[in-house]
Design an enzyme around this catalytic site. Structure first.
Site, PDB file in Angstrom:
ATOM      1  N   GLN A   1      -1.061 -19.972  21.591  1.00  0.00           N
ATOM      2  CA  GLN A   1      -2.487 -19.256  20.797  1.00  0.00           C
ATOM      3  C   GLN A   1      -2.428 -17.883  21.769  1.00  0.00           C
ATOM      4  OE1 GLN A   1      -5.686 -21.611  20.109  1.00  0.00           O
ATOM      5  NE2 GLN A   1      -4.547 -23.475  19.620  1.00  0.00           N
TER       6      GLN A   1
ATOM      7  N   THR B   1       0.729  -1.156   0.001  1.00  0.00           N
ATOM      8  CA  THR B   1       0.158  -0.044   0.113  1.00  0.00           C
ATOM      9  C   THR B   1       0.818   1.252  -0.009  1.00  0.00           C
ATOM     10  OG1 THR B   1      -1.710  -1.035   1.277  1.00  0.00           O
ATOM     11  CG2 THR B   1      -1.757   1.251   1.373  1.00  0.00           C
TER      12      THR B   1
HETATM   13  N1  ASP Z   1      -2.085  -6.274   0.788  1.00  0.00           N
HETATM   14  C1  ASP Z   1      -1.110  -4.997   1.016  1.00  0.00           C
HETATM   15  C2  ASP Z   1       0.242  -6.025   1.150  1.00  0.00           C
HETATM   16  O1  ASP Z   1       0.460  -6.485   2.074  1.00  0.00           O
HETATM   17  C3  ASP Z   1      -1.485  -4.141   2.442  1.00  0.00           C
HETATM   18  C4  ASP Z   1      -0.389  -3.374   2.757  1.00  0.00           C
HETATM   19  O2  ASP Z   1       0.445  -3.081   2.063  1.00  0.00           O
HETATM   20  O3  ASP Z   1      -0.564  -2.731   3.984  1.00  0.00           O
HETATM   21  O4  ASP Z   1       0.826  -5.781   0.415  1.00  0.00           O
END
Ligand code: ASP
Length: 351
Positions: free
Chosen positions: A284, A19
């Protein structure tokens, strides 16, 4: 005349995807991975650093759900090749599997004496309220930080997220929405970023500065995680433990390392350890340590040849097993090494 180059701190940014490296397409509204050259446009603050910042970009960038051991090896190769040219390394990574990558790198980069800081964000860097800018800028500062004698302040693999610097192999993603997405439940943070970055020097690993970086590239992925639950069935456990090629299991148990006392369950585990499958017990619970000798239920596991993962995370135990098995160690050797802390990955139990 000799021109003496000023000794600017230097950081290599490695953008894998996730992201943080996305911007919103103004026409479609969809998130798209951006070219790394656009980073400076979106984070003009980078220019205010008096640092030499170079970058390497995965093409194409990947969602971290697609992260794989060969890509961990690629990261190690990039760091190894550039090791002498930079003071530190910042890896921009999707948050989903960041804790696995951080754990794996901590084992692969033996004798690390420079910072390797993984960071990412919950909101893309091109979005107004992004957490990515703050995470990126502070990670760069931490990656470049040195003691007066020139040694790195944080010579280990870490995750920096939402003001906290955490040991990479102690960290877990705990929140899919909030900026505060990571926790290290069983080891306190190495630094907190407020007005100043406050380092907790006595919690940070000491570099073995006299030893050169020893990169490792091998993994054996014949491992799996088995989470027990009330009602777990014999036929399923039997099938799982007879998976062809299986070499190790991370067994996620209840409380301080307890499991059902049913005859079939203990027998299946015992038969598996007798076949050379390494079974590591972790809890856990989010916090605390496995103590198999505490309750009778745990004692049965000890008798079945199950070993303790102490207070390590599942990401850490899984990647450590892959790493040790990748070196072709025998089950006995893997069992021995799992009880030895290689780079701060678990707490030694009090005697
Ligand atoms: N789906 C993304 C990833 O892990 C989520 C993120 O970057 O926070 O690449």
């Amino acid at each position: 005349m000799n021109i003496i180059e000023p000794d600017f701190p230097s950081v290599l940014l490695i953008y894998t995807g996730g992201t943080i490296g996305m911007i919103e397409n103004p026409e479609t509204g969809a998130l798209e991975a951006f070219n790394f050259d656009q980073l400076e446009e979106n984070v003009p603050e980078l220019k205010r650093f008096n640092y030499r910042i170079a970058s390497y970009q995965f093409t194409p960038p990947i969602d971290s759900s697609d992260m794989e051991p060969p890509l961990w090896a690629k990261l190690v190769k990039i760091i190894h090749y550039n090791y002498d040219n930079f003071d530190g390394f910042v890896i921009l990574h999707g948050t989903d599997t960041m804790a696995y990558t951080a754990s794996a790198l901590s084992f692969m980069l033996e004798n690390l004496s420079k910072p390797v800081i993984l960071t990412g964000s919950q909101l893309p860097i091109g979005v107004l309220r992004t957490d990515g800018k703050e995470n990126l800028i502070t990670s760069i500062e931490i990656a470049a930080a040195k003691h007066p004698d020139g040694t790195a302040v944080v010579p280990e693999v870490c995750i920096f997220f939402e003001n906290q610097l955490l040991r990479g192999n102690r960290t877990t993603k705990i929140n899919a929405e909030n900026f505060n997405a990571f926790r290290s439940y069983n080891y306190p943070s190495l630094a907190t970023a407020g007005i100043h970055i406050k380092y907790e020097y006595d919690r940070i690993l000491k570099a073995k500065n006299n030893l050169p970086l020893h990169p490792h590239y091998v993994f054996d992925t014949n491992v799996l995680v088995l989470t027990i639950f009330p009602g777990i069935q014999e036929k399923l456990v039997n099938t799982i433990l007879h998976t062809p090629g299986l070499k190790a299991v991370v067994l996620k148990t209840f409380g301080s390392g307890n499991a059902p006392q049913k005859e079939w369950f203990i027998r299946l585990l015992k038969e598996a350890t007798d076949r050379g499958i390494v079974i590591v017990n972790i809890t856990q619970c989010q916090t605390g340590m496995v103590e198999m000798a505490r309750y009778e239920t745990g004692l049965h596991l000890l008798d079945a040849g199950v070993i303790s993962g102490y207070d390590a995370t599942v990401e850490c135990v899984l990647t450590k097993l892959m790493f040790l098995l990748g070196h072709g160690l025998s089950p006995q050797e893997v069992r021995y090494e799992m009880g030895h802390c290689l780079c701060g990955e678990f707490t030694r139990p009090a005697l």
